[in-house]
Motif scaffolding. Structure first.
Motif, PDB file in Angstrom:
ATOM      1  N   MET A   1      31.398  -7.581  89.500  1.00 13.33           N
ATOM      2  CA  MET A   1      32.456  -6.332  91.135  1.00 13.33           C
ATOM      3  C   MET A   1      32.566  -4.996  90.505  1.00 13.33           C
ATOM      4  O   MET A   1      33.042  -5.395  89.292  1.00 13.33           O
ATOM      5  CB  MET A   1      33.493  -7.418  91.304  1.00 13.33           C
ATOM      6  N   SER A   2      32.606  -3.770  91.410  1.00 13.65           N
ATOM      7  CA  SER A   2      33.576  -3.159  90.678  1.00 13.65           C
ATOM      8  C   SER A   2      34.529  -2.993  90.673  1.00 13.65           C
ATOM      9  O   SER A   2      34.821  -3.823  91.515  1.00 13.65           O
ATOM     10  CB  SER A   2      32.945  -2.019  92.063  1.00 13.65           C
ATOM     11  N   ASP A   3      35.833  -2.197  90.108  1.00 16.14           N
ATOM     12  CA  ASP A   3      36.928  -2.404  89.569  1.00 16.14           C
ATOM     13  C   ASP A   3      37.515  -2.274  91.167  1.00 16.14           C
ATOM     14  O   ASP A   3      38.603  -2.539  91.058  1.00 16.14           O
ATOM     15  CB  ASP A   3      37.321  -1.070  89.455  1.00 16.14           C
ATOM     16  N   ARG A   4      37.199  -1.076  92.111  1.00 11.75           N
ATOM     17  CA  ARG A   4      37.758  -0.614  93.695  1.00 11.75           C
ATOM     18  C   ARG A   4      36.801  -0.812  94.474  1.00 11.75           C
ATOM     19  O   ARG A   4      35.848   0.135  94.616  1.00 11.75           O
ATOM     20  CB  ARG A   4      38.063   0.707  93.579  1.00 11.75           C
ATOM     21  N   THR A   5      36.771  -2.063  95.864  1.00 10.69           N
ATOM     22  CA  THR A   5      35.848  -2.263  96.420  1.00 10.69           C
ATOM     23  C   THR A   5      36.879  -1.655  97.558  1.00 10.69           C
ATOM     24  O   THR A   5      37.815  -2.095  98.173  1.00 10.69           O
ATOM     25  CB  THR A   5      36.255  -3.569  96.609  1.00 10.69           C
ATOM     26  N   ILE A   6      36.918  -0.323  98.253  1.00 14.43           N
ATOM     27  CA  ILE A   6      37.970   0.121  99.066  1.00 14.43           C
ATOM     28  C   ILE A   6      37.440   0.339 100.524  1.00 14.43           C
ATOM     29  O   ILE A   6      35.957   0.768 100.400  1.00 14.43           O
ATOM     30  CB  ILE A   6      37.741   1.767  98.548  1.00 14.43           C
ATOM     31  N   LEU A   7      37.796  -0.328 101.335  1.00  5.24           N
ATOM     32  CA  LEU A   7      37.514  -0.081 103.004  1.00  5.24           C
ATOM     33  C   LEU A   7      38.473   0.907 103.235  1.00  5.24           C
ATOM     34  O   LEU A   7      39.367   1.239 103.264  1.00  5.24           O
ATOM     35  CB  LEU A   7      37.888  -1.583 103.128  1.00  5.24           C
ATOM     36  N   ILE A   8      37.566   1.893 104.014  1.00  8.89           N
ATOM     37  CA  ILE A   8      38.260   2.741 104.239  1.00  8.89           C
ATOM     38  C   ILE A   8      38.065   2.844 105.893  1.00  8.89           C
ATOM     39  O   ILE A   8      36.874   2.861 106.566  1.00  8.89           O
ATOM     40  CB  ILE A   8      37.254   4.327 104.060  1.00  8.89           C
ATOM     41  N   THR A   9      39.013   2.769 106.582  1.00  6.62           N
ATOM     42  CA  THR A   9      39.456   2.217 108.192  1.00  6.62           C
ATOM     43  C   THR A   9      39.229   4.244 108.771  1.00  6.62           C
ATOM     44  O   THR A   9      39.188   4.757 108.305  1.00  6.62           O
ATOM     45  CB  THR A   9      40.629   1.570 108.886  1.00  6.62           C
ATOM     46  N   GLY A  10      39.045   3.885 110.330  1.00  5.43           N
ATOM     47  CA  GLY A  10      38.841   5.532 110.704  1.00  5.43           C
ATOM     48  C   GLY A  10      37.907   6.844 109.608  1.00  5.43           C
ATOM     49  O   GLY A  10      37.972   7.905 109.692  1.00  5.43           O
ATOM     50  N   ALA A  11      37.069   5.675 109.274  1.00 10.01           N
ATOM     51  CA  ALA A  11      35.746   6.435 108.061  1.00 10.01           C
ATOM     52  C   ALA A  11      35.271   8.196 109.168  1.00 10.01           C
ATOM     53  O   ALA A  11      35.117   8.194 107.908  1.00 10.01           O
ATOM     54  CB  ALA A  11      34.433   5.634 107.253  1.00 10.01           C
ATOM     55  N   ALA A  12      35.509   7.621 110.080  1.00 12.32           N
ATOM     56  CA  ALA A  12      34.067   9.015 110.862  1.00 12.32           C
ATOM     57  C   ALA A  12      35.554   9.845 111.122  1.00 12.32           C
ATOM     58  O   ALA A  12      34.648  10.769 111.642  1.00 12.32           O
ATOM     59  CB  ALA A  12      34.155   8.326 112.445  1.00 12.32           C
ATOM     60  N   GLY A  13      36.178   9.534 110.680  1.00  8.35           N
ATOM     61  CA  GLY A  13      37.677  10.662 110.878  1.00  8.35           C
ATOM     62  C   GLY A  13      37.276  11.434 110.241  1.00  8.35           C
ATOM     63  O   GLY A  13      37.069  12.216 109.125  1.00  8.35           O
ATOM     64  N   GLU A  14      39.264  12.841 110.125  1.00 12.21           N
ATOM     65  CA  GLU A  14      39.417  13.885 109.679  1.00 12.21           C
ATOM     66  C   GLU A  14      39.406  13.669 107.550  1.00 12.21           C
ATOM     67  O   GLU A  14      38.600  13.599 107.199  1.00 12.21           O
ATOM     68  CB  GLU A  14      40.376  14.904 110.272  1.00 12.21           C
ATOM     69  N   ILE A  15      40.229  12.552 108.023  1.00  8.47           N
ATOM     70  CA  ILE A  15      40.863  12.319 106.548  1.00  8.47           C
ATOM     71  C   ILE A  15      39.899  11.250 105.570  1.00  8.47           C
ATOM     72  O   ILE A  15      39.360  11.116 104.901  1.00  8.47           O
ATOM     73  CB  ILE A  15      42.197  12.137 106.351  1.00  8.47           C
ATOM     74  N   GLY A  16      38.734  10.579 107.173  1.00  5.59           N
ATOM     75  CA  GLY A  16      37.678   9.650 105.873  1.00  5.59           C
ATOM     76  C   GLY A  16      37.122  10.488 105.929  1.00  5.59           C
ATOM     77  O   GLY A  16      36.389  10.095 104.322  1.00  5.59           O
ATOM     78  N   HIS A  17      36.628  11.961 106.331  1.00  8.63           N
ATOM     79  CA  HIS A  17      35.726  12.495 105.366  1.00  8.63           C
ATOM     80  C   HIS A  17      36.226  12.872 103.984  1.00  8.63           C
ATOM     81  O   HIS A  17      35.130  12.603 102.872  1.00  8.63           O
ATOM     82  CB  HIS A  17      35.717  13.707 106.775  1.00  8.63           C
ATOM     83  N   GLY A  18      37.705  13.304 104.366  1.00 12.23           N
ATOM     84  CA  GLY A  18      37.821  13.735 102.472  1.00 12.23           C
ATOM     85  C   GLY A  18      37.716  13.012 101.901  1.00 12.23           C
ATOM     86  O   GLY A  18      37.347  13.299 101.207  1.00 12.23           O
ATOM     87  N   LEU A  19      38.101  11.562 101.950  1.00 14.27           N
ATOM     88  CA  LEU A  19      38.017  10.460 101.115  1.00 14.27           C
ATOM     89  C   LEU A  19      36.684  10.318 100.647  1.00 14.27           C
ATOM     90  O   LEU A  19      36.429   9.792  99.416  1.00 14.27           O
ATOM     91  CB  LEU A  19      39.449   9.674 101.984  1.00 14.27           C
ATOM     92  N   ILE A  20      35.847   9.752 101.763  1.00 16.70           N
ATOM     93  CA  ILE A  20      34.701   9.473 101.303  1.00 16.70           C
ATOM     94  C   ILE A  20      34.300  10.718 100.413  1.00 16.70           C
ATOM     95  O   ILE A  20      33.092  10.439  99.492  1.00 16.70           O
ATOM     96  CB  ILE A  20      33.767   9.057 102.543  1.00 16.70           C
ATOM     97  N   ASN A  21      34.248  11.813 100.791  1.00 16.23           N
ATOM     98  CA  ASN A  21      33.375  12.585 100.087  1.00 16.23           C
ATOM     99  C   ASN A  21      34.214  13.251  98.932  1.00 16.23           C
ATOM    100  O   ASN A  21      32.984  12.901  97.803  1.00 16.23           O
ATOM    101  CB  ASN A  21      34.116  14.206 100.820  1.00 16.23           C
ATOM    102  N   ALA A  22      35.683  12.668  98.531  1.00 17.53           N
ATOM    103  CA  ALA A  22      36.086  12.741  97.667  1.00 17.53           C
ATOM    104  C   ALA A  22      35.899  12.270  96.086  1.00 17.53           C
ATOM    105  O   ALA A  22      35.457  11.944  95.098  1.00 17.53           O
ATOM    106  CB  ALA A  22      37.594  12.694  97.786  1.00 17.53           C
ATOM    107  N   LEU A  23      35.476  10.560  97.033  1.00 25.42           N
ATOM    108  CA  LEU A  23      35.359   9.467  96.746  1.00 25.42           C
ATOM    109  C   LEU A  23      33.638   9.160  95.799  1.00 25.42           C
ATOM    110  O   LEU A  23      33.919   7.742  94.445  1.00 25.42           O
ATOM    111  CB  LEU A  23      35.941   7.233  97.568  1.00 25.42           C
ATOM    112  N   ALA A  24      32.893   9.321  96.694  1.00 32.26           N
ATOM    113  CA  ALA A  24      32.090   8.871  96.599  1.00 32.26           C
ATOM    114  C   ALA A  24      31.262   9.307  95.227  1.00 32.26           C
ATOM    115  O   ALA A  24      31.550  10.363  94.631  1.00 32.26           O
ATOM    116  CB  ALA A  24      30.537   9.920  97.817  1.00 32.26           C
TER     117      ALA A  24
END
Ligand code: SER
Length: 345
Positions: A1-24
């Motif tokens: 299993m990965s160390d961090r399995t992160i659920l991002i809610t509101g992923a299509a929103g503004e901060i969601g975009h930013g977080l996904i781009n930074a964590l991917a």
């Protein structure tokens, strides 16, 4: 299993975009994206799994959290302040009941695997309710002051902070014995957020992003608050960095933190936009209802607690944010030529 399995809610929103781009692509991180809306295609290859559905649907939340064995939640889904005033009962369902569904299910998951689930929650300056006459006297507001929200959104977020504190510190305190609380709850009270890539939906601090994006596209913009309206702000990259830093900090003694980079009035933003986009057509037509909301939000917040506990560092001033982030990014986005020589960039 990965160390961090992160659920991002509101992923299509503004901060969601930013977080996904930074964590991917970060090693040891699996991203599970969730949104009521369709998650844009360009984000799909950056995450491990995409789920479209409603956080108010408890069965859906249970399915996603247990399917992926989520150990971290970044819960961004919410109706912002203007949307919430237009549909207060629906806002309560989404902002409170949806958050409760996630926290309760995360707590059950934590108990099943005997591992606390980390829960990152963006709260807001809207949890404050400051009288105009108090603003100067209070100065930069501290986390425990003026907790008198006048909006459904502010009330929802303030209650969810308390719910997070409960699950993170006091859960079943009579019968829990020496077991750890199930949730590691960490919350940032965000100021107005400005992204050069995306536009917010349904917020009341939207007047600044609207000015910037309209001017970059060569369109006129009517600002819905008075020029002297002052709020704290931060840019999207700073917001994403702060969320990631808080999420990775070692165990914390406190769980709710103010963050912001600088304070500025709508008039100061209009001047900065006009300097950088000569010819920008900006005017002011205050909307009484929306103005009355921001009038109760603090003009400045004290970030000392965040600095002391997890090393938060504000990054940009207004002018630095314009030159280093907003102007180059929106110019690239809307295909404008770089500013002519001599213009401020
Ligand atoms: N940006 C939010 C709003 O305007 C406040 O946190 O609703």
């Amino acid at each position: 299993m990965s160390d961090r399995t992160i659920l991002i809610t509101g992923a299509a929103g503004e901060i969601g975009h930013g977080l996904i781009n930074a964590l991917a692509g970060q090693p040891g991180v699996r991203l599970i994206a969730m949104d009521l809306r369709e998650v844009p295609e360009e984000l799909h290859h950056k995450v491990d799994s995409v789920h479209q559905g409603d956080i108010c649907d408890r069965a859906f939340i249970e399915h996603v959290i247990s399917l992926h064995r989520v150990n971290e939640v970044m819960h961004l889904a919410a109706l912002l302040s203007t949307s919430a005033e237009r549909a207060p009962e629906q806002a309560h369902e989404v902002n409170v009941q949806g958050t409760f569904n996630l926290m309760r299910t995360a707590a059950e998951q934590a108990q099943a695997y005997d591992e606390p689930v980390r829960f990152i929650f963006p709260s807001t300056i809207a949890i404050y309710g400051v009288e105009p006459s108090e603003k100067d006297e209070l100065g930069p507001i501290r986390e425990f002051q003026a907790l008198r929200p006048i909006t459904m959104y502010g009330a929802n977020k303030l209650y969810c902070e308390a719910m997070g504190r409960y699950y993170g510190r006091y859960y079943r305190s009579i019968t829990r014995g020496d077991r750890r609380p199930p949730i590691d709850f960490r919350c940032l009270r965000l100021p107005g957020i400005i992204s050069a890539d995306t536009l917010p939906v349904g917020g009341t601090s939207d007047y600044v992003p609207e000015m910037i994006h309209a001017s970059a596209r060569g369109e006129a913009c009517v600002c819905f608050v008075r020029p002297d309206t002052s709020l704290p702000w931060m840019m999207m990259p700073e917001c994403v960095e702060a969320i990631l830093k808080l999420a990775k900090a070692p165990p914390l003694a406190r769980c709710v933190y103010n963050v912001a980079s600088f304070s500025a009035t709508a008039g100061e933003f209009a001047e900065a936009v006009q300097r950088h986009f000569p010819g920008a057509e900006l005017s002011f037509e205050p909307h009484a209802g929306r103005q009355s909301l921001v009038d109760t939000w603090p003009a400045d917040v004290d970030c000392l607690r965040a600095r002391e506990d997890w090393g938060y560092e504000p990054q940009w001033t207004l002018e630095q944010a314009m030159t280093q982030y907003i102007v180059p990014t929106v110019r690239a986005r809307y295909g404008q030529a770089p500013a002519p020589e001599g213009a401020i960039t």
